[in-house]
Each structure stands twice: as structure tokens, then as C-alpha cells.
Design an enzyme around this catalytic site. Structure first.
Site, PDB file in Angstrom:
ATOM      1  N   ALA A  25      61.392  25.095 -31.879  1.00  0.00           N
ATOM      2  CA  ALA A  25      60.895  26.270 -32.591  1.00  0.00           C
ATOM      3  C   ALA A  25      61.538  27.509 -32.000  1.00  0.00           C
ATOM      4  O   ALA A  25      62.117  27.485 -30.923  1.00  0.00           O
ATOM      5  CB  ALA A  25      59.370  26.358 -32.503  1.00  0.00           C
ATOM      6  N   THR A  31      63.368  30.754 -27.688  1.00  0.00           N
ATOM      7  CA  THR A  31      63.541  29.548 -28.478  1.00  0.00           C
ATOM      8  C   THR A  31      63.184  28.365 -27.588  1.00  0.00           C
ATOM      9  O   THR A  31      63.555  28.336 -26.415  1.00  0.00           O
ATOM     10  CB  THR A  31      64.988  29.408 -28.972  1.00  0.00           C
ATOM     11  OG1 THR A  31      65.310  30.556 -29.779  1.00  0.00           O
ATOM     12  CG2 THR A  31      65.157  28.153 -29.811  1.00  0.00           C
ATOM     13  N   ASP A 141      48.145  35.878 -24.968  1.00  0.00           N
ATOM     14  CA  ASP A 141      48.650  35.474 -26.292  1.00  0.00           C
ATOM     15  C   ASP A 141      47.960  34.190 -26.751  1.00  0.00           C
ATOM     16  O   ASP A 141      48.598  33.219 -27.136  1.00  0.00           O
ATOM     17  CB  ASP A 141      50.168  35.285 -26.241  1.00  0.00           C
ATOM     18  CG  ASP A 141      50.788  35.277 -27.639  1.00  0.00           C
ATOM     19  OD1 ASP A 141      50.114  35.724 -28.590  1.00  0.00           O
ATOM     20  OD2 ASP A 141      51.933  34.825 -27.792  1.00  0.00           O
TER      21      ASP A 141
END
Length: 705
Positions: A25, A31, A141
Site C-alpha cells: 500500500a 509506501t 493516528d
């Protein structure tokens, strides 16, 4: 898994160790690839930062520190950070590779989840987050994409360290994290702490239960604005029948003021498990409502809501709501479709007649509503008004008393009133004492942590509380026999007649350490994670029989009781110790064998001997191997010399010296010329040796006249 064959990094070797196999992903900062660690022969997740971040030395330094902090966190529900580094401006993080899917995949596949499943999925996430908060780490996050679900059902929270490093290296006004789950303080650029992660968990739990996020907008700034200026609604507004405890849990986590949220993941975990234990099966297995079909258009005018429905703050007359990515119209129910029924016999009030006549017919609620002029004939509207006026007149008449309160003896009535007043005064005084100074008065629960049970009970009695119970609990921080806390908690104000429950520590809950010896290092790490233990120091030593990478010993030993998180030190084999091969060429056979065996190696004599002009008979001509390293007991093959071979020496007396020299050198001899009387004629007069055999390479003397 997606494989992007056009990615230039696929197939390359990073830092001489990580062979990139495929691309998983890509996001705004990095990445992620599946790579093989060639040193340990295992698959890992390799997160490669985008070049604009990899080129910032200050950020890379910060990332290194955060990666080290995250690597020290060993917990079954947290993805482990294994390595971090740089290779030709490629900055990377190496993490544990979890083969499976994410919580986002579950939500895409199933939409809204039943409370039982939602709470079961969020529990390990909160447990891992609590361990991180204890270690001083903040995630920043939290989102479904970072909740990884392995094929064997293990749930882990990933991506620790990166968001923290990014937030420290960006400008104050930058928003770091996924905007749908961002806490108000992060939107406003304020300092984040563990409560910021709790807010994101609350948003995620809301989405799991309802199938959608609480805020949406066409651009991210609109969503961020709502996080700061709007309150997250109760999930039951979208899932009718949802338990009130779940509403309270979500709204506790998503309070705009951080001080009104749980202080960290452990505080949230305690309440979460309390709710899961106390909800009924029906409340836990409540199925979210299916998508509703579109309704036909409603007539003009303000619509009426279904009784008991909760208005959506984002919808207005005829507006639409979005559920799970699909737009559906809001349902409206006309008034006439739910008629209100009047009981045939109404309750009576002492001293009054019936509120409605027993034989009175029950009218639908809309019977007295004229409705739109076009839908009711004029004669029927007139009849309705007449019936309505008569009904209201009968109700007013029914409210008139049928007997007088002045009936009876006035003196007796006066005494009765005095008695009533005295009793009322006594009751008021008793109630005032009970709730003002007696058992019903409010009291504050004192701080009882780390007290003995006797001390805690004495403090409670001194504060006016008489009823106490106790329950034993495990606790890692409070010693056995001491009070961990109370229910209600310290500082809460309750009535003094209410019971107070004391939680008394049994000490830390101990678990037996797993057997690690004989396992590979990777297998030992997996076993420690599964047992909830931490990896301690790793020492390496040579071992003659155990292969490299196998655990030889552990401390504490197998079966020893230990609390979760206990570090376990491992001794790991480096394999057999290498032994340098001694060089014994040119030595006598006996000396050579003795030197090899003294080094711990085994000497093997080759069956065939060989001639050698420079090595005497019985000495070693060759050995295999001649150098390098062997392990203990390794074989060294020795070839023994037969000495130089014997060659016939012909006579060259009477021959010219040049002819004799060339012939003898061709036979392998060394020629020495001695001139007699100057050797004027160049003729060989004497030769030594002559007409016999001599060792190859020996000297033949020619005396020349």
C-alpha cells in the site's frame, strides 16, 4: 495483497538485508512493502518514507529515536518495530508482518457491526494502546486502517512512532493524522497526549457501531471544523435500541474537552470490559438496522416524525441522510396513520367524578382535526366541529366536584388538620435530620489506595459510611492485602447509607513462563508475545551441537511464575566455534599429526605417497585444507612425501661440456662444472656420479679439460 510490478523498488535489496518482494500500500507519508529479511530468513513489513521526508536530517534523527522507543514496546496487541535505517537516501522502518486484513476491510465488508462484535474487536486495540501509554508512547493516528487482524484472529495495533516523529518535525499548523479521527486539540495545534488517542478510538467505535463516521464534508477542513465545534452524537440516534451504556462510552471518549475523557487506554479498557460484562445478550447481539428503501414524496408542509424517533441535526424538512455510503430519504409519518385511543373507563380522583364517561366512545386523534380543506366534505367538517365542542363540554363538566369538602363536623375537621400538620412537621424534621446530618446526608469517599483493609474501614467510618464490602483483585502496583481502590471511587459524593466496595489487592497476577530452549530466536519471540512477556537481553555463545540461532537458556527459567510484561533474557547459540587450520607442510608425519590433533581437528593420512625433489621422505608434501577454519573434529588430509625419485645418471666422459650439461639438466639434475687447466678443450674428463642412480635434483659434477 497488491503487487505493483512497475514500482522501481520491487526486487531490490535495501541496506544489503531486506529483499523487497511486493508492494502492499501507499499513503501520504510512506509506501509499505512485503520484504524478506535475508539475515533471519523471514518476511517483514518494510515502510519506506517518501523522498521529501527522507531528505530531512532532523526528521530522520527524530524518527530513529521514536523507532527505538517503539521497539522497546513488546505487547501481544501491538505490531513490533524490528529495525530502522537509511540506504542511499531510502529511509525505512521494519515492522512485524501481519498476514491478514484490516478493520477497514471488515467495515467495508459488513458495514455496521453488532455491539458484541464491535466491543470484542476494539478490546485488544485499547489494551495495546494502554500498554503504549504506560510506556510513554502516543499513537496520534488511530484509525481502522491501522488495526490489523491476522489470519489466526490475532488483533494488533500498528504504525507506532511514525506519526509522533512526523508531528514533531512539521510546522505547528500542520494536521498530522487522518482527519476523520483527529482530536480537537490536534486540529487546533495544541499539545497531544494519551487522551487524543482516546478521542480517535471513540470515533472509530462510533463508526463500527453505526457503519459511518460522525462527521463528513466535501473537503477535510470541513470535517476538522466539526471536530472542534460540534459534539459527537449518540450512536443510538442511528441504531435504535442501542444500550445507553454504549452511548455514554462513545460520548465519554469523544468529549471535546480532553479533561472529560478517560485519562489513558487503561482507564478506558477497565470501563469497556465492565460494560461488556454487564450488558445483556439481547443488548450485545442487537442487529444494526438494514438500509431503508426510499419513501414516496410527502405532501407539502412540515412533516411529522415517527413517535420516539430522534431528529438528525444534519437533516431538515425533506432532506436526506447518508447511511453506509448510500443516500436514503428521511421517513415521515402522517398524523392520521397512528391514531391515539382514549381508554373506555378513565381513572377517578378522590372526591371527583370520572374524567370521562364510562360509555363514552373512543375517538381517533385526527377525528377532531379538520385536515386539508380539499380532503374532507363540508358537512363532515361541520359534524366534526359539533362533536368536538360537545366532547370538550362534557370533559369540563366531568371535572366539577360531585361532593363538597365542607361536609361533616367543622371541629372534628379542625383537629384532623392539626394532626395532619403535626405529622407533616415530624416527617419534615425527620427527613431533614436524615438527609442533613443522618445516614442520608452526603459524604465524600476518602482516598484509600495503599491502605490496609482495617485502615480503610476506619477512614470510611470516620467519614460516616457504615456499610462496606470487599472483593479481591489482582494488581501489579499495589501490594497484597492493601486497598487498590473503591467503588464509588475516591472523591465521589454519595449518601452515607450507601455501601462502599473495597477492591483489595492479591498482588500481581502471575503466569508461568513458556519453554523457550530449543526454539529458534523468532519462535521464542512469538512465544513471548503470546504469553504477554517481554524480550530481555540476548547473549550469543558458541555451541558444538546446537545450530546457530537456537535458544540455549532463558532467565527466568521455564515455568517460573511472572507477571505480564516481565523481560526474559535469552542465551542463543552461534553454532560450533571455528578453529583455524594449522599449516604442517614440510613437517615430519608424526609432528604434523600431533599439531593437527592438538588444535582439536582430526588428521587423515592419504593412502598414496608422492615423490618430491624438495620435501624429504616421510614429511608432509600437501594438506587439505591448507588454511581457513574448521569446526571441532573437522578432518585435515595429509599427503606424505617419498622423497625425490631416483634417476639414471649416464656417463658423459669424453663428451663436450655443453652437450653433457644440457642432457643432465633435462634429466632434472643440477650441473656443476669444474675446469682443469682452464678447460681449454671443453672436454669432460671426469664425472661424479657416473653410470649410477641419483636423486632427482641432486648435483652432478663435471670436470672439464
Amino acid at each position: 495483497m497488491q503487487d505493483y510490478s512497475s514500482d522501481p523498488l520491487v526486487g531490490t535489496l535495501v541496506d544489503g538485508r531486506y529483499l523487497i518482494q511486493s508492494r502492499l500500500a501507499s499513503g501520504g507519508m510512506s509506501t509499505v512493502y512485503v520484504a524478506t529479511d535475508r539475515r533471519l530468513e523471514r518476511d517483514v513489513a518494510l515502510k519506506v518514507l517518501h523522498p521529501h521526508m527522507a531528505g530531512d536530517p532532523q526528521f530522520l534523527d527524530r524518527l530513529g529515536r521514536e523507532a527505538k522507543a517503539a521497539a522497546r514496546l513488546s505487547h501481544p496487541h501491538v505490531v513490533g518495530v524490528l529495525d530502522q535505517g537509511e540506504d542511499d537516501r531510502v529511509a525505512y522502518l521494519v515492522m512485524e508482518y501481519i498476514k491478514g486484513h484490516t478493520l477497514r476491510d471488515v467495515l467495508k465488508d459488513r458495514g455496521a457491526l453488532p455491539p458484541r462484535l464491535a466491543l470484542a474487536l476494539i478490546d485488544p486495540v485499547v489494551e495495546g494502546l494502554g500498554a503504549a501509554h504506560d510506556a510513554g508512547l502516543i499513537h496520534r493516528d488511530i484509525k481502522p486502517e491501522n488495526v490489523l487482524i491476522a489470519e489466526d484472529g490475532r488483533i494488533k495495533l500498528g504504525d507506532f512512532g511514525l506519526a509522533r516523529a512526523i508531528s514533531t518535525s512539521t510546522s505547528t499548523g500542520a494536521l498530522i493524522g487522518t482527519v476523520a479521527y483527529l482530536s480537537p486539540e490536534l486540529v487546533l495545534g495544541r499539545q497531544a497526549d494519551a487522551r487524543s488517542d482516546i478521542y480517535s478510538v471513540g470515533i472509530m467505535l462510533y463508526e463500527m457501531i453505526t457503519g459511518r463516521q460522525p462527521f463528513d464534508g466535501e473537503v477535510p477542513i470541513q470535517v476538522a471544523y466539526q471536530h472542534v465545534n460540534s459534539a459527537v452524537g449518540a450512536p443510538s440516534e442511528r441504531v435504535p435500541g442501542l444500550a445507553a451504556e454504549i452511548d455514554e462510552l462513545v460520548q465519554w471518549c469523544t468529549a471535546n474537552d480532553p479533561d472529560k475523557r478517560p485519562v489513558d487506554g487503561n482507564a478506558l479498557l477497565s470501563e469497556l470490559r465492565h460494560i461488556r460484562t454487564n450488558l445483556s445478550d439481547a443488548e450485545l447481539d442487537l442487529q444494526p438496522p438494514a438500509a431503508r428503501p426510499a419513501l414516496p414524496p410527502v405532501p407539502p408542509g412540515p412533516p411529522a416524525r415517527r413517535p420516539g424517533s430522534v431528529p438528525d441535526p444534519r437533516t431538515d424538512h425533506g432532506a436526506t441522510e447518508v447511511f453506509g455510503g448510500r443516500q436514503q430519504p428521511t421517513e415521515f409519518i402522517a398524523r392520521g396513520s397512528n391514531p391515539t385511543t382514549v381508554m373506555s373507563a378513565a381513572p377517578r380522583h378522590p372526591g371527583y367524578g370520572p374524567l370521562t364517561a364510562p360509555d363514552e366512545p373512543a375517538y381517533p386523534e385526527d377525528y377532531f382535526d379538520d385536515g386539508p380543506e380539499s380532503s374532507v366534505p363540508a358537512n363532515k367538517r361541520a359534524q366534526r366541529r359539533h362533536d368536538r365542542d360537545e366532547e370538550r363540554a362534557r370533559q369540563r363538566a366531568a371535572a366539577t366536584p360531585v361532593r363538597s369538602l365542607r361536609e361533616g363536623n367543622p371541629r372534628r375537621r379542625g383537629l384532623l388538620w392539626i394532626l395532619v400538620l403535626v405529622i407533616a412537621a415530624l416527617l419534615a424534621g425527620s427527613a431533614g435530620w436524615f438527609f442533613g446530618m443522618g445516614p442520608g446526608s452526603p459524604g465524600t469517599i476518602p482516598a484509600l489506595t495503599n491502605r490496609t483493609v482495617a485502615e480503610a474501614e476506619q477512614l470510611l467510618r470516620a467519614a460516616g459510611f457504615q456499610s462496606t464490602t470487599r472483593r479481591d483483585v489482582f494488581d501489579d502496583d499495589v501490594g497484597p492485602g492493601l486497598v487498590v481502590g473503591s467503588e464509588p471511587a475516591a472523591g465521589e459524593v454519595i449518601r452515607k447509607f450507601q455501601p462502599v466496595s473495597l477492591a483489595v489487592s492479591k498482588g500481581p497476577e502471575l503466569f508461568p513462563l513458556p519453554e523457550l530452549t530449543g526454539k529458534t530466536l523468532d519462535e521464542a519471540k512469538t512465544a513471548l508475545n503470546a504469553a504477554g512477556m517481554a524480550l530481555g537481553e540476548i547473549a550469543e555463545t558458541y555451541h558444538e551441537t546446537a545450530p546457530a540461532g537456537v535458544v540455549l537458556a532463558q532467565a527466568p527459567p521455564t515455568g517460573a511464575p511472572a507477571r505480564h510484561g516481565t523481560p526474559v533474557d535469552l542465551t542463543v547459540s552461534r553454532g560450533p566455534q571455528p578453529i583455524p587450520v594449522p599449516d604442517v607442510r614440510g613437517k615430519k608425519q608424526g609432528e604434523a599429526v600431533e599439531a593437527i590433533e592438538a588444535a582439536g581437528l582430526k588428521a587423515v593420512i592419504a593412502p598414496d605417497t608422492v615423490n618430491d625433489r624438495s620435501v624429504p621422505k616421510g614429511a608432509v608434501v600437501e594438506q587439505d585444507p591448507a588454511s581457513g577454519n574448521l569446526t571441532r573434529g573437522g578432518a585435515v588430509t595429509l599427503t606424505i612425501s617419498k622423497g625425490p625419485r631416483l634417476v639414471d645418471v649416464p656417463s658423459f666422459v669424453g663428451k663436450q661440456v655443453d652437450e653433457a650439461r644440457n642432457a643432465l639438466e633435462d634429466l632434472g639434475f643440477e650441473v656443476k662444472v669444474e675446469n682443469i687447466f682452464g678447460g681449454f678443450f671443453g672436454t669432460v674428463r671426469e664425472q661424479d656420479p657416473e653410470d649410477t642412480k641419483a636423486p632427482e635434483g641432486s648435483v652432478v659434477i663435471l670436470r672439464v679439460v
